[in-house]
Design a protein around this motif. Structure first.
Motif, PDB file in Angstrom:
ATOM      1  N   ILE A 280       0.853  -1.195   0.000  1.00 18.17           N
ATOM      2  CA  ILE A 280       0.000   0.000   0.000  1.00 18.17           C
ATOM      3  C   ILE A 280       0.892   1.248   0.000  1.00 18.17           C
ATOM      4  O   ILE A 280       0.670   2.198  -0.745  1.00 18.17           O
ATOM      5  N   HIS A 281       1.904   1.205   0.827  1.00 19.49           N
ATOM      6  CA  HIS A 281       2.812   2.327   1.033  1.00 19.49           C
ATOM      7  C   HIS A 281       3.546   2.736  -0.262  1.00 19.49           C
ATOM      8  O   HIS A 281       3.873   3.899  -0.448  1.00 19.49           O
ATOM      9  N   CYS A 284       0.972   4.942  -2.237  1.00 19.41           N
ATOM     10  CA  CYS A 284       0.035   5.747  -1.460  1.00 19.41           C
ATOM     11  C   CYS A 284       0.153   7.225  -1.833  1.00 19.41           C
ATOM     12  O   CYS A 284       1.239   7.767  -1.987  1.00 19.41           O
ATOM     13  N   ARG A 286      -0.277   9.633   0.008  1.00 18.49           N
ATOM     14  CA  ARG A 286       0.302  10.423   1.109  1.00 18.49           C
ATOM     15  C   ARG A 286       1.793  10.139   1.292  1.00 18.49           C
ATOM     16  O   ARG A 286       2.409  10.599   2.247  1.00 18.49           O
ATOM     17  N   ARG A 287       2.377   9.360   0.396  1.00 19.95           N
ATOM     18  CA  ARG A 287       3.756   8.919   0.560  1.00 19.95           C
ATOM     19  C   ARG A 287       4.749  10.097   0.623  1.00 19.95           C
ATOM     20  O   ARG A 287       5.720  10.071   1.371  1.00 19.95           O
ATOM     21  N   PHE A 290       5.004  11.170   4.030  1.00 17.72           N
ATOM     22  CA  PHE A 290       5.798  10.241   4.845  1.00 17.72           C
ATOM     23  C   PHE A 290       7.279  10.556   4.660  1.00 17.72           C
ATOM     24  O   PHE A 290       8.025  10.702   5.635  1.00 17.72           O
ATOM     25  N   CYS A 309       0.650  12.092   6.168  1.00 15.20           N
ATOM     26  CA  CYS A 309       0.798  10.643   6.356  1.00 15.20           C
ATOM     27  C   CYS A 309       0.183  10.172   7.686  1.00 15.20           C
ATOM     28  O   CYS A 309       0.299  10.827   8.720  1.00 15.20           O
ATOM     29  N   LEU A 310      -0.446   8.990   7.635  1.00 11.79           N
ATOM     30  CA  LEU A 310      -1.168   8.455   8.797  1.00 11.79           C
ATOM     31  C   LEU A 310      -0.355   7.422   9.582  1.00 11.79           C
ATOM     32  O   LEU A 310      -0.894   6.720  10.438  1.00 11.79           O
ATOM     33  N   TYR A 311       0.924   7.337   9.289  1.00 13.04           N
ATOM     34  CA  TYR A 311       1.761   6.328   9.950  1.00 13.04           C
ATOM     35  C   TYR A 311       1.667   6.408  11.474  1.00 13.04           C
ATOM     36  O   TYR A 311       1.511   5.409  12.161  1.00 13.04           O
ATOM     37  N   CYS A 315      -1.220   3.645  10.694  1.00 11.72           N
ATOM     38  CA  CYS A 315      -1.366   3.082   9.345  1.00 11.72           C
ATOM     39  C   CYS A 315      -0.376   1.941   9.133  1.00 11.72           C
ATOM     40  O   CYS A 315       0.817   2.068   9.414  1.00 11.72           O
ATOM     41  N   GLY A 317       0.125   0.558   6.155  1.00 11.31           N
ATOM     42  CA  GLY A 317       0.446   0.499   4.717  1.00 11.31           C
ATOM     43  C   GLY A 317       1.849  -0.002   4.420  1.00 11.31           C
ATOM     44  O   GLY A 317       2.052  -0.729   3.450  1.00 11.31           O
ATOM     45  N   PRO A 318       2.851   0.326   5.267  1.00 13.03           N
ATOM     46  CA  PRO A 318       4.194  -0.172   4.963  1.00 13.03           C
ATOM     47  C   PRO A 318       4.313  -1.693   5.089  1.00 13.03           C
ATOM     48  O   PRO A 318       5.281  -2.269   4.623  1.00 13.03           O
ATOM     49  N   ILE A 337      -7.370   5.154   3.063  1.00 16.53           N
ATOM     50  CA  ILE A 337      -6.413   6.240   3.321  1.00 16.53           C
ATOM     51  C   ILE A 337      -6.862   7.532   2.640  1.00 16.53           C
ATOM     52  O   ILE A 337      -6.647   8.633   3.147  1.00 16.53           O
TER      53      ILE A 337
HETATM   54  S1  SF4 Z   1       2.322   5.120   6.241  1.00 18.79           S
HETATM   55 FE1  SF4 Z   1       0.234   4.836   5.399  1.00 18.79          FE
HETATM   56  S2  SF4 Z   1      -0.572   6.920   5.003  1.00 18.79           S
HETATM   57 FE2  SF4 Z   1       1.664   7.062   5.269  1.00 18.79          FE
HETATM   58  S3  SF4 Z   1       2.457   6.932   3.182  1.00 18.79           S
HETATM   59 FE3  SF4 Z   1       2.534   4.868   4.025  1.00 18.79          FE
HETATM   60  S4  SF4 Z   1       0.612   3.943   3.398  1.00 18.79           S
HETATM   61 FE4  SF4 Z   1       0.356   6.135   3.113  1.00 18.79          FE
END
Ligand code: SF4
Ligand code: SF4
Length: 415
Positions: A280-281, A284, A286-287, A290, A309-311, A315, A317-318, A337
């Motif tokens: 996903i990351h 994404c 929003r990368r 990040f 970023c929602l980390y 999140c 995603g990574p 996301i």
């Molecule tokens: S941590 Fe989540 S919101 Fe942030 S870039 Fe990665 S996938 Fe997207």
């Protein structure tokens, strides 16, 4: 349950892995093209199992031939095939009425069937399922009780060795499978699955429950729920996880089978690489935030308003392999996301216990995906760790600078 330490998570991020091979060379694609053409011409000679035409269906929903070809082109790209395959993908969609499908539901919420059926403005992906010869699907068929049982038995007998068996839902194995029985005979879900998979050409596990046990298998898993691949052996099994599985990926798997007569290339968790080859990351929207160390720190803050970023809001995603950052949900309208909610890793094994909460993974002692995931998917390696470290490091420095500035301005450090 033993959790891996933060060091273990970092170690996984450091391991080298094989890349998804998106260019297998001219010779490979030319051979595949010829093989696919021969396969489609053979299929065309077979009688249609259903008197239905994809073009009539899509046109009745207001999709013209041009849009249909656009869909074929996008689907060709999703399947990681070069553009020369577009006309063949369109032809395969037309010939899907030659493919018998049996769909069973076990320990589930029917969410995957819902994902296919609930579209208000159906996409070609949704409509494709009208073309398939769906010989049995207990949720949407008119027959019930003994009539439904008879329909299933007829289909199994008639299409022995040829049908694709779609399975939605986990399989309870505790108490000799008595947590789930089906039909008047009291056959357990496990017996049902084993009997029907025996004569299937391949078994497609749809959704997180059928693939890895999903929510029914969450701790303490009282019913002993497991996924299809834990039980069905000696038969091709394709996993399409996620909660729900994306209709585009279900269609992709069926189309690939119609095109080539084979299951698509799979990763070590039996997921098609065309859909689960990247995190996903990786894709994404929003990368960039990040990488710039710009994180949402709490719901409703400036970062949230600016789609950062929602980390830090948990999140996953990574850690999650899926293509929903590209193809999205609800007719491509949006995805979690995109609406400001972090990924909960629903396409990974044990996601409910490991990922479905709002804490960042490095601080949450989450067990990282091990056992081969990283060997068969996009490079899960040093580059990412570096990006992660830089992202978080930059953020830490930026936070410190902002904090210092606030203090110097006489503001509270917590502000
Ligand atoms: S941590 Fe989540 S919101 Fe942030 S870039 Fe990665 S996938 Fe997207
Ligand atoms: S963003 Fe994550 S949790 Fe949401 S559907 Fe995609 S893989 Fe599942």
């Amino acid at each position: 349950m033993a959790y891996d330490s933060q060091e273990m998570v970092k170690k996984v991020f450091n391991q080298n892995s094989a890349r998804v091979d998106t260019n297998k060379g001219e010779e490979f694609y030319n051979n595949l093209f010829e093989k696919t053409k021969a396969r489609l011409s053979k299929l065309r000679k077979q009688p249609a199992l259903k008197d239905i035409d994809i073009i009539d269906i899509v046109e009745s929903e207001g999709v013209n031939r041009r849009d249909f070809m656009k869909w074929a082109s996008a689907t060709t790209a999703t399947l990681m095939l070069p553009p020369m395959f577009t006309p063949l993908v369109a032809e395969a969609a037309e010939l899907m009425n030659r493919l018998p499908v049996i769909w069973i539901e076990l320990q589930d919420c029917a969410g995957n069937s819902e994902a296919l059926l609930r579209s208000s403005t159906p996409t070609v992906d949704d409509l494709i399922f009208d073309v398939l010869s769906l010989e049995f699907h207990e949720t949407i068929m008119a027959a019930a009780g003994h009539q439904a049982d008879a329909q299933l038995e007829d289909a199994v007998e008639h299409f022995k060795g040829k049908y694709l068996l779609f399975v939605e839902g986990a399989i309870p194995t505790a108490m000799n499978g008595q947590y789930g029985t089906i039909g008047a005979s009291g056959e357990t879900f496990q017996e049902h699955l084993m009997r029907l998979s025996k004569d299937a050409a391949a078994v497609v596990a749809v959704g997180s429950c059928a693939t890895f046990g999903g929510i029914p298998a969450a701790a303490p898993n009282p019913t002993g729920a497991v996924g299809v691949m834990d039980l069905v052996k000696g038969k091709p099994v394709i996993n399409i996880p996620a909660c729900p599985a994306n209709p585009a990926n279900m269609v992709g798997v069926v189309l690939h089978y119609v095109l080539t007569g084979q299951v698509p290339e799979l990763d070590s968790l039996l997921r098609p690489k065309f859909a689960f080859g990247y995190r996903i990351h990786d894709n994404c929207e929003r990368r960039a935030h990040f990488d710039a160390g710009e994180y949402v720190e709490e719901w409703g803050d400036e970062g949230a308003k600016n789609n950062w970023c929602l980390y830090k809001m948990g999140c996953k995603g990574p850690m999650t392999f899926n293509n929903c950052s590209i193809i999205r949900y609800n007719d491509g309208a949006n995805w979690p996301i995109g609406v400001g909610r972090g990924c909960i890793g629903c396409s990974e094994p044990d996601f409910w216990d490991k990922y479905a909460y709002e804490r960042p993974m490095a601080d949450a002692h989450i067990k990282a995906p091990t056992g081969g995931v990283e060997k068969t998917v996009d490079e899960f390696g040093l580059g990412l760790l570096t990006a992660t470290t830089i992202g978080i490091g930059v953020h830490a420095i930026a936070s410190a600078v902002v904090g210092k500035r606030s203090v110097n301005n006489g503001e509270s450090e917590e502000a």
